[in-house]
Design a protein around this motif. Structure first.
Motif, short mmCIF file in Angstrom:
data_model
loop_
_atom_site.label_atom_id
_atom_site.label_comp_id
_atom_site.label_asym_id
_atom_site.label_seq_id
_atom_site.Cartn_x
_atom_site.Cartn_y
_atom_site.Cartn_z
N HIS A 7 0.83 -1.20 0.00
CA HIS A 7 0.00 0.00 0.00
C HIS A 7 0.86 1.25 0.00
N ARG A 8 0.22 2.38 -0.29
CA ARG A 8 0.84 3.69 -0.16
C ARG A 8 -0.15 4.59 0.57
N LEU A 9 0.29 5.18 1.65
CA LEU A 9 -0.54 6.09 2.43
C LEU A 9 -0.10 7.51 2.12
N HIS A 10 -1.03 8.29 1.61
CA HIS A 10 -0.77 9.68 1.27
C HIS A 10 -1.48 10.55 2.30
N GLY A 11 -0.72 11.11 3.25
CA GLY A 11 -1.33 11.93 4.27
C GLY A 11 -1.29 11.27 5.64
N ASP A 12 -2.02 11.85 6.56
CA ASP A 12 -2.02 11.45 7.97
C ASP A 12 -3.14 10.45 8.24
N ALA A 13 -2.77 9.27 8.72
CA ALA A 13 -3.77 8.23 9.01
C ALA A 13 -4.77 8.69 10.07
N ALA A 14 -4.38 9.66 10.89
CA ALA A 14 -5.26 10.13 11.96
C ALA A 14 -6.25 11.20 11.48
N ARG A 15 -6.18 11.59 10.20
CA ARG A 15 -7.11 12.61 9.68
C ARG A 15 -8.25 11.91 8.95
N PRO A 16 -9.42 11.79 9.59
CA PRO A 16 -10.54 11.07 8.96
C PRO A 16 -11.36 11.99 8.07
N PRO A 17 -12.09 11.39 7.10
CA PRO A 17 -11.95 9.98 6.71
C PRO A 17 -10.85 9.82 5.66
N ALA A 18 -10.29 8.64 5.57
CA ALA A 18 -9.32 8.35 4.53
C ALA A 18 -10.03 7.72 3.34
N LEU A 19 -9.64 8.10 2.15
CA LEU A 19 -10.17 7.49 0.95
C LEU A 19 -9.42 6.18 0.72
N LEU A 20 -10.14 5.08 0.71
CA LEU A 20 -9.56 3.74 0.54
C LEU A 20 -9.74 3.34 -0.92
N GLU A 69 -11.38 -9.02 4.54
CA GLU A 69 -10.53 -9.32 5.69
C GLU A 69 -9.18 -8.62 5.56
N ASP A 70 -8.60 -8.66 4.37
CA ASP A 70 -7.31 -8.00 4.14
C ASP A 70 -7.42 -6.49 4.37
N LEU A 71 -8.50 -5.88 3.89
CA LEU A 71 -8.67 -4.44 4.06
C LEU A 71 -8.80 -4.06 5.52
N GLU A 72 -9.56 -4.83 6.27
CA GLU A 72 -9.75 -4.53 7.69
C GLU A 72 -8.44 -4.72 8.46
N THR A 73 -7.67 -5.73 8.10
CA THR A 73 -6.37 -5.94 8.74
C THR A 73 -5.45 -4.76 8.48
N LEU A 74 -5.46 -4.26 7.26
CA LEU A 74 -4.63 -3.11 6.91
C LEU A 74 -5.11 -1.86 7.64
N ARG A 75 -6.40 -1.65 7.71
CA ARG A 75 -6.93 -0.47 8.41
C ARG A 75 -6.50 -0.45 9.86
N ILE A 76 -6.63 -1.59 10.51
CA ILE A 76 -6.25 -1.69 11.92
C ILE A 76 -4.76 -1.42 12.10
N ALA A 77 -3.94 -2.00 11.23
CA ALA A 77 -2.49 -1.84 11.34
C ALA A 77 -2.07 -0.39 11.18
N LEU A 78 -2.77 0.36 10.34
CA LEU A 78 -2.42 1.75 10.09
C LEU A 78 -3.10 2.71 11.06
N ALA A 82 -11.85 6.06 10.22
CA ALA A 82 -12.98 6.24 9.31
C ALA A 82 -12.49 6.27 7.87
N ILE A 83 -13.25 5.61 6.99
CA ILE A 83 -12.81 5.53 5.60
C ILE A 83 -13.99 5.73 4.65
N VAL A 84 -13.64 6.07 3.42
CA VAL A 84 -14.57 6.10 2.30
C VAL A 84 -14.02 5.15 1.25
N PRO A 85 -14.55 3.94 1.13
CA PRO A 85 -14.07 3.03 0.09
C PRO A 85 -14.43 3.56 -1.30
#
Length: 266
Positions: A7-20, A69-78, A82-85
């Motif tokens: 994955h590549r995270l652009h921006g701050d994981a703590a700034r909701p919501p993140a576009l997934l 399951e993979d997406l939720e595992t990644l969300r938790i790890a990061l 809150a997200i917008v898929p």
């Protein structure tokens, strides 16, 4: 610790919501590069390679259950709350399934080139394609595998980049990904989505024509929006990135307002 999706995270994981950002079959996280300049000015963006795609771990015919399951595992790890898929084509089914199964995390849903399920014809095509690719490599399904998604699109540098990336994929991983999507059905998940939804269909999409978008909207609760891009085909975020990015930016404030209204009414 489980293997995380590339994955590549652009921006701050703590700034909701993140576009997934969830790519379609045959693509990688690079599909979203044209949209990122517009989105990263206002949102954190998380682009990823699904299992058996790009640089992510392989899997045996990964289906919707495994992808969610993979997406939720990644969300938790990061540590994203809150997200917008945002999903494209087959990736749209993954986005819908995630929104339905983790509603507490999802404030809105966007699907480009939507379909509720793999049709019988689609299932047969993907199964046959996987067999051909295993035997003859990616070149065995070219040029048709790229020509049809790019119906009525210019044969420009963007087309060439996609063709080169598609050809360079690992054939065995692509075959597994195709088999996983061959039996995918998000119909039940779509019926359980409760957040605001934007669907965007391509006028020239031969693989998932407008009827598929209408079938998707019919399964969603009232209020889901369907917009038609008159120029694009099967990969709107890649083929028409500026227009698609603008549609999303226009939708999200309205979705946020709708979500607040619902919350205040509880």
């Amino acid at each position: 610790m489980p293997d995380l999706l590339h994955h590549r995270l652009h921006g701050d994981a703590a700034r909701p919501p993140a576009l997934l950002l969830i790519h379609p079959l045959g693509a990688t996280l690079d599909l979203w590069n044209g949209c990122l300049p517009a989105w990263t000015q206002r949102f954190t963006c998380l682009a990823l390679d699904l299992r058996s795609a790009g640089a992510s771990p392989p899997g045996k015919a990964p289906g919707l259950d495994r992808h969610v399951e993979d997406l939720e595992t990644l969300r938790i790890a990061l540590g994203i709350d809150a997200i917008v898929p945002i999903g494209c084509a087959m990736g749209g089914m993954v986005a819908a399934a995630y929104a339905a199964r983790h509603p507490e995390r999802v404030s809105a849903l966007v699907i480009s080139n939507p379909t509720p399920r793999s049709s019988e014809a689609g299932r047969a095509m993907l199964t046959a394609r996987a067999e051909v690719v295993r035997a003859g490599g990616m070149a065995a399904i070219l040029p048709a595998a790229v020509e049809r998604p790019f119906e009525a699109q210019p044969r420009d540098a963007r087309y060439d980049r996609y063709l080169d990336a598609f050809t360079a994929q690992d054939a065995q991983a692509y075959a597994e990904a195709a088999l996983g999507f061959a039996s995918a059905d998000a119909s039940a998940d779509l019926a359980r989505v409760r957040c605001p939804v934007l669907l965007v269909a391509g006028r020239h999409d031969l693989l998932l024509p407008l009827e598929q978008a209408e079938a998707t909207r019919a399964l969603l609760p009232p209020g889901a929006r369907l917009e038609i891009d008159e120029v694009g085909a099967h990969f709107l975020p890649y083929q028409c990135p500026e227009t698609f990015a603008a549609r999303v930016l226009n939708f999200l404030p309205q979705a946020a307002s709708h979500t607040r209204t619902l919350e205040n009414g509880r």
